[in-house]
Design an enzyme around this catalytic site. Structure first.
Site, PDB file in Angstrom:
ATOM      1  N   ASN A   3       0.807  -1.176  -0.104  1.00  0.00           N
ATOM      2  CA  ASN A   3       0.062  -0.006   0.069  1.00  0.00           C
ATOM      3  C   ASN A   3       0.886   1.324   0.049  1.00  0.00           C
ATOM      4  O   ASN A   3       0.207   2.414  -0.273  1.00  0.00           O
ATOM      5  CB  ASN A   3      -0.879   0.005   1.208  1.00  0.00           C
ATOM      6  N   ARG A  62      -8.571  -1.178  -7.245  1.00  0.00           N
ATOM      7  CA  ARG A  62      -9.117   0.028  -6.748  1.00  0.00           C
ATOM      8  C   ARG A  62      -8.160   1.084  -6.567  1.00  0.00           C
ATOM      9  O   ARG A  62      -8.399   2.380  -6.900  1.00  0.00           O
ATOM     10  CB  ARG A  62      -9.632  -0.096  -5.642  1.00  0.00           C
ATOM     11  N   CYS A  74     -17.058  -3.790  -4.535  1.00  0.00           N
ATOM     12  CA  CYS A  74     -15.879  -4.447  -4.084  1.00  0.00           C
ATOM     13  C   CYS A  74     -16.330  -5.528  -2.867  1.00  0.00           C
ATOM     14  O   CYS A  74     -17.152  -4.936  -2.216  1.00  0.00           O
ATOM     15  CB  CYS A  74     -14.836  -3.333  -3.445  1.00  0.00           C
ATOM     16  N   VAL A  81     -13.889   0.657  10.002  1.00  0.00           N
ATOM     17  CA  VAL A  81     -13.368   1.106   8.916  1.00  0.00           C
ATOM     18  C   VAL A  81     -14.065   0.698   7.492  1.00  0.00           C
ATOM     19  O   VAL A  81     -14.460   1.369   6.744  1.00  0.00           O
ATOM     20  CB  VAL A  81     -11.898   0.927   8.510  1.00  0.00           C
TER      21      VAL A  81
HETATM   22  N1  EPU Z   1     -14.193   6.578   2.522  1.00  0.00           N
HETATM   23  C1  EPU Z   1     -15.178   7.377   2.057  1.00  0.00           C
HETATM   24  N2  EPU Z   1     -15.131   8.307   1.109  1.00  0.00           N
HETATM   25  C2  EPU Z   1     -14.057   8.284   0.354  1.00  0.00           C
HETATM   26  C3  EPU Z   1     -12.783   7.241   0.505  1.00  0.00           C
HETATM   27  C4  EPU Z   1     -13.227   6.692   1.763  1.00  0.00           C
HETATM   28  O1  EPU Z   1     -16.510   7.508   2.778  1.00  0.00           O
HETATM   29  O2  EPU Z   1     -13.922   9.276  -0.461  1.00  0.00           O
HETATM   30  C5  EPU Z   1     -14.561   5.628   3.385  1.00  0.00           C
HETATM   31  C6  EPU Z   1     -14.316   4.037   2.903  1.00  0.00           C
HETATM   32  O3  EPU Z   1     -15.683   3.656   2.691  1.00  0.00           O
HETATM   33  C7  EPU Z   1     -13.993   3.228   4.170  1.00  0.00           C
HETATM   34  C8  EPU Z   1     -12.922   4.340   4.952  1.00  0.00           C
HETATM   35  O4  EPU Z   1     -13.692   5.907   4.360  1.00  0.00           O
HETATM   36  O5  EPU Z   1     -15.055   3.119   5.248  1.00  0.00           O
HETATM   37  C9  EPU Z   1     -11.633   4.172   4.833  1.00  0.00           C
HETATM   38  O6  EPU Z   1     -11.195   4.145   3.400  1.00  0.00           O
HETATM   39  P1  EPU Z   1      -9.886   4.518   2.766  1.00  0.00           P
HETATM   40  O7  EPU Z   1     -10.069   5.513   1.554  1.00  0.00           O
HETATM   41  O8  EPU Z   1      -9.031   4.724   3.595  1.00  0.00           O
HETATM   42  O9  EPU Z   1      -9.524   3.161   2.033  1.00  0.00           O
HETATM   43  P2  EPU Z   1      -8.435   3.007   0.710  1.00  0.00           P
HETATM   44  O10 EPU Z   1      -7.805   4.094   0.535  1.00  0.00           O
HETATM   45  O11 EPU Z   1      -9.233   2.921  -0.634  1.00  0.00           O
HETATM   46  C10 EPU Z   1      -6.548   1.750   1.617  1.00  0.00           C
HETATM   47  C11 EPU Z   1      -5.810   0.644   1.531  1.00  0.00           C
HETATM   48  C12 EPU Z   1      -6.729  -0.612   1.773  1.00  0.00           C
HETATM   49  C13 EPU Z   1      -7.003  -0.427   3.426  1.00  0.00           C
HETATM   50  C14 EPU Z   1      -7.741   1.080   3.554  1.00  0.00           C
HETATM   51  C15 EPU Z   1      -7.766   1.350   5.022  1.00  0.00           C
HETATM   52  C16 EPU Z   1      -4.237   1.038  -0.369  1.00  0.00           C
HETATM   53  C17 EPU Z   1      -4.039   0.552  -1.915  1.00  0.00           C
HETATM   54  N3  EPU Z   1      -5.419   0.489   0.055  1.00  0.00           N
HETATM   55  O12 EPU Z   1      -7.633   1.870   0.928  1.00  0.00           O
HETATM   56  O13 EPU Z   1      -5.950  -1.683   1.768  1.00  0.00           O
HETATM   57  O14 EPU Z   1      -7.950  -1.260   4.009  1.00  0.00           O
HETATM   58  O15 EPU Z   1      -6.845   1.968   3.082  1.00  0.00           O
HETATM   59  O16 EPU Z   1      -6.803   1.132   5.718  1.00  0.00           O
HETATM   60  O17 EPU Z   1      -3.729   1.708   0.122  1.00  0.00           O
HETATM   61  C18 EPU Z   1      -5.595  -4.093   1.373  1.00  0.00           C
HETATM   62  O18 EPU Z   1      -4.658  -3.876   1.554  1.00  0.00           O
HETATM   63  O19 EPU Z   1      -6.366  -5.283   1.670  1.00  0.00           O
HETATM   64  C19 EPU Z   1      -6.524  -3.093   1.343  1.00  0.00           C
HETATM   65  C20 EPU Z   1      -8.036  -3.206   1.053  1.00  0.00           C
END
Ligand code: EPU
Length: 426
Positions: free
Chosen positions: A29, A98, A122, A335
């Site tokens: 990540n 994603r 997802c 989360v």
């Molecule tokens: N969220 C919103 N709006 C947004 C973005 C996120 O409401 O615009 C919500 C999401 O629905 C969730 C929370 O905020 O409930 C956190 O989501 P986040 O955006 O932090 O997740 P992400 O950036 O899409 C990254 C990791 C994930 C990890 C999450 C949380 C990467 C590439 N992916 O995802 O990793 O679970 O942060 O720590 O960095 C994994 O490696 O298995 C994985 C899914």
């Protein structure tokens, strides 16, 4: 172009306590947004300690469609954006991963335009990108959603105040997108409710090494002074704390004794605290963690929350561990409240778990039994591997391509520790 992942399964004969030492790979990540950041550099970037993963190859494939020439040798990637005309990330690539959304901020900042397919649904739940768009709009981007695509443009981004908090906390890749874009915006950007995950900090530190001016990394308050140009860089990625935690749990669930090398214990405080609560012996060194199990595992309630709390990316593996403790525990995911696809498969292995909203209510059982199960997403597949390592008899896990997205040679690492696990074509 159709996408057909390799159909392979894992066959595990459980019950062997793992012993020995094993090295952790670079962080997935951190690697993904850092690779995307090559789009804003004025020359080649060189990334070291990049894990060899399906997601990394998908990102390289996407970057190639955006004019980036890349080559890799022994975990060192060099990425050079030689053609800055292309601005479109197609559905075919984005739906595979994603994290493709990480190209949006860099494209907008450097090329003035980004067209990126909306990631869509997802397995781990609803994953909107409204906060990414809110942040980029605050920097002056015009953004529309048309035919399933985000169409963003801006002649020149301008520094602004951005609050990135949502109902579930901040956003990791959203912070990466807005922070990276703000590096080339005119003036000062302040991001409040920024994510403070080590992977965000690592990206920020790489951007600083490229000439960006970012203060507050590791806190929820970032101040970014825009600069005109970001120059080439040679940067080593941090170790993967989620892989490290998965390997630690593999040792513990098999009641073994293992040293995890080349990891950063200070990125894993919440996990190590929880491990100690279960009664496991945990010894930390500068770049290594040693665990051994000498007593029955105690149950402990755990909530997955943003960093520095317990990570959602370890929730499934932790749930597998809790199925074999001496009592009841509650595992909550704040989360991704629907990230519980592993539960029904763990039930097939004899676990006692009840799902209640964003919680799994677990009653420990003395033993799991091997079964045929199905991997549904990356961390759920890791949880099933862990359960299989502990279970009596044979466990067959189908659809292991999910695991290959985020773990580099997990079965080889587990075999080094004595596990009986093989990969077989379906
Ligand atoms: N969220 C919103 N709006 C947004 C973005 C996120 O409401 O615009 C919500 C999401 O629905 C969730 C929370 O905020 O409930 C956190 O989501 P986040 O955006 O932090 O997740 P992400 O950036 O899409 C990254 C990791 C994930 C990890 C999450 C949380 C990467 C590439 N992916 O995802 O990793 O679970 O942060 O720590 O960095 C994994 O490696 O298995 C994985 C899914």
């Amino acid at each position: 172009m159709g996408y057909a992942p390799p159909m392979e399964k894992f066959v595990i004969h459980g019950g062997i306590p793992l012993r020995g030492s094993v090295r952790v790979s670079g962080s997935k990540n951190a690697a993904l947004p850092m690779m995307a950041a090559c789009l804003i550099a004025s020359g080649p970037i060189r990334l070291r300690n990049v894990p060899d993963l399906a997601d990394v190859r998908t990102m390289a494939g996407l970057l190639q469609t955006l004019g980036v020439v890349s080559n890799v040798q022994g975990g060192v990637w060099s990425l050079h954006a030689v053609d800055d005309q292309a601005c479109r990330a197609d559905y075919e690539l984005v739906r595979q991963m994603r994290a493709s959304i990480c190209v949006l901020g860099p494209l907008l900042a450097r090329r003035g335009r980004g067209v990126v397919s909306l990631p869509g649904g997802c397995q781990i739940g609803h994953r909107p990108i409204d906060l990414h768009l809110k942040g980029l709009r605050a920097l002056g981007a015009e953004i529309q959603i048309e035919n399933g695509y985000v169409i963003a443009s801006a002649r020149q981004l301008r520094g602004a105040y951005v609050h990135l908090g949502g109902e579930q906390g901040s956003t990791v890749t959203g912070t990466c997108n807005v922070m990276t874009a703000a590096c080339l915006a005119k003036g000062t950007t302040v991001i409040d409710a920024a994510a403070s995950e080590p992977e965000v900090v690592d990206l920020g530190e790489m951007l600083v090494a490229m000439g960006a001016r970012i203060e507050g990394l590791g806190t929820s308050h970032l101040v970014i002074q825009g600069v005109d140009e970001l120059h080439p860089v040679d940067y080593a990625i941090i170790p993967d704390r989620i892989e490290a935690a998965t390997l630690l749990i593999a040792a513990i669930i098999t009641r073994g004794s293992v040293t995890i090398e080349q990891c950063l214990p200070h990125h894993m405080g919440a996990i190590l605290d929880k491990l100690r609560e279960t009664g496991v012996e945990v010894k930390c060194h500068r770049n290594a963690i040693q665990v051994s199990v000498t007593a029955p595992l105690k149950p402990c309630d755990t909530r997955a929350v943003p960093y520095p709390g317990f990570p959602t990316d370890v929730q499934a593996q932790w749930t597998a561990l809790m199925t074999l403790t001496s009592g009841r525990s509650v595992v909550t995911d704040k989360v991704f409240p629907n990230r519980f696809m592993h539960v029904s498969e763990l039930l097939r292995m004899g676990a006692d778990i009840r799902r209640d909203g964003d919680c799994a209510l677990i009653t420990g059982v003395p033993q799991l039994s091997g079964a045929e199960v199905m991997a549904s997403d990356l961390r759920a597949s890791a949880a099933l591997v862990l359960a299989g390592l502990a279970a009596q008899g044979q466990t067959t896990i189908h659809r292991m391509y999910h695991l290959d997205r985020g773990y580099e040679q997990l079965e080889a690492k587990l075999r080094c520790l004595g596990a009986d696990v093989v990969r077989v074509p379906e």
